[in-house]
Design a protein around this motif. Structure first.
Motif, PDB file in Angstrom:
ATOM      1  N   PHE A  84      -2.525 -37.012 -40.470  1.00 53.08           N
ATOM      2  CA  PHE A  84      -3.076 -36.860 -41.804  1.00 53.08           C
ATOM      3  C   PHE A  84      -4.169 -35.802 -41.860  1.00 53.08           C
ATOM      4  CE2 PHE A  84      -5.935 -38.319 -45.215  1.00 53.08           C
ATOM      5  CZ  PHE A  84      -5.051 -38.200 -46.265  1.00 53.08           C
ATOM      6  N   TRP A  85      -5.027 -35.776 -40.864  1.00 52.94           N
ATOM      7  CA  TRP A  85      -6.137 -34.823 -40.865  1.00 52.94           C
ATOM      8  C   TRP A  85      -5.621 -33.398 -40.693  1.00 52.94           C
ATOM      9  CZ3 TRP A  85      -9.324 -37.557 -43.213  1.00 52.94           C
ATOM     10  CH2 TRP A  85      -9.414 -38.924 -42.962  1.00 52.94           C
ATOM     11  N   GLN A  86      -4.568 -33.230 -39.939  1.00 59.92           N
ATOM     12  CA  GLN A  86      -3.937 -31.916 -39.793  1.00 59.92           C
ATOM     13  C   GLN A  86      -3.353 -31.479 -41.135  1.00 59.92           C
ATOM     14  OE1 GLN A  86      -0.813 -31.794 -36.864  1.00 59.92           O
ATOM     15  NE2 GLN A  86      -0.198 -29.726 -37.411  1.00 59.92           N
ATOM     16  N   LEU A  87      -2.751 -32.408 -41.847  1.00 61.25           N
ATOM     17  CA  LEU A  87      -2.183 -32.114 -43.168  1.00 61.25           C
ATOM     18  C   LEU A  87      -3.287 -31.631 -44.113  1.00 61.25           C
ATOM     19  CD1 LEU A  87       0.547 -34.038 -44.939  1.00 61.25           C
ATOM     20  CD2 LEU A  87      -1.556 -33.675 -46.183  1.00 61.25           C
ATOM     21  N   ILE A  88      -4.437 -32.286 -44.072  1.00 63.55           N
ATOM     22  CA  ILE A  88      -5.566 -31.892 -44.923  1.00 63.55           C
ATOM     23  C   ILE A  88      -6.027 -30.478 -44.575  1.00 63.55           C
ATOM     24  CG2 ILE A  88      -8.016 -32.353 -45.382  1.00 63.55           C
ATOM     25  CD1 ILE A  88      -7.308 -35.350 -45.122  1.00 63.55           C
ATOM     26  N   ARG A  89      -6.168 -30.190 -43.295  1.00 64.05           N
ATOM     27  CA  ARG A  89      -6.609 -28.852 -42.874  1.00 64.05           C
ATOM     28  C   ARG A  89      -5.577 -27.785 -43.231  1.00 64.05           C
ATOM     29  NH1 ARG A  89      -8.109 -32.004 -38.502  1.00 64.05           N
ATOM     30  NH2 ARG A  89      -6.286 -31.372 -37.329  1.00 64.05           N
ATOM     31  N   ALA A  90      -4.308 -28.080 -43.008  1.00 66.47           N
ATOM     32  CA  ALA A  90      -3.250 -27.100 -43.258  1.00 66.47           C
ATOM     33  C   ALA A  90      -3.185 -26.684 -44.724  1.00 66.47           C
ATOM     34  CB  ALA A  90      -1.902 -27.655 -42.809  1.00 66.47           C
ATOM     35  N   HIS A  91      -3.527 -27.599 -45.624  1.00 68.00           N
ATOM     36  CA  HIS A  91      -3.435 -27.308 -47.056  1.00 68.00           C
ATOM     37  C   HIS A  91      -4.804 -27.075 -47.680  1.00 68.00           C
ATOM     38  CE1 HIS A  91       0.818 -27.972 -46.831  1.00 68.00           C
ATOM     39  NE2 HIS A  91       0.552 -29.031 -46.102  1.00 68.00           N
TER      40      HIS A  91
END
Length: 121
Positions: A84-91
């Motif tokens: 989830f945290w990677q998803l937040i950073r990626a977007h």
């Protein structure tokens, strides 16, 4: 008489604030993650991903049979193959707001066009 807490469904709301050009990719990524959660965890009831007209917000709505089912799924979401945290950073989410709620009342239209209200208190 109040309905026992374990009989109430549980809803998670996650709101993302993003730049408009990030909205379509975030919606796509959340759709994939939500489908994985739905297939991989018992207790899943429904999910929706909503996009604001201005392109700056996305709301992920997940409904579960119990709080425990929702929390177990979210723990997996935090540490899954695309966490989830990677998803937040990626977007490049500017802010992410989490909310957890128990459903106390709902109304829906049935296949015969009748309205049905469910009060859970």
């Amino acid at each position: 008489m109040q309905t026992p807490e374990q009989n109430r469904s549980f809803t998670q709301l996650i709101e993302f604030e993003i730049e408009p050009h990030q909205q379509p990719a975030l919606i796509s990524a959340l759709s994939v993650q939500t489908e994985r959660l739905a297939q991989g965890f018992s207790g899943f009831l429904s999910a929706s991903i909503l996009a604001s007209d201005d392109g700056r917000r996305v709301l992920n709505y997940l409904q579960w049979q119990t709080r425990e089912a929702g929390e177990a799924a979210f723990q997996s979401f935090e540490s899954g193959e695309q966490d989830f945290w990677q998803l937040i950073r990626a977007h490049r989410a500017k802010t992410v707001t989490f909310g957890s709620f128990q459903v106390m009342s709902s109304i829906e239209r049935s296949h015969d066009n009748a309205l049905h209200c469910n009060l859970v208190n």
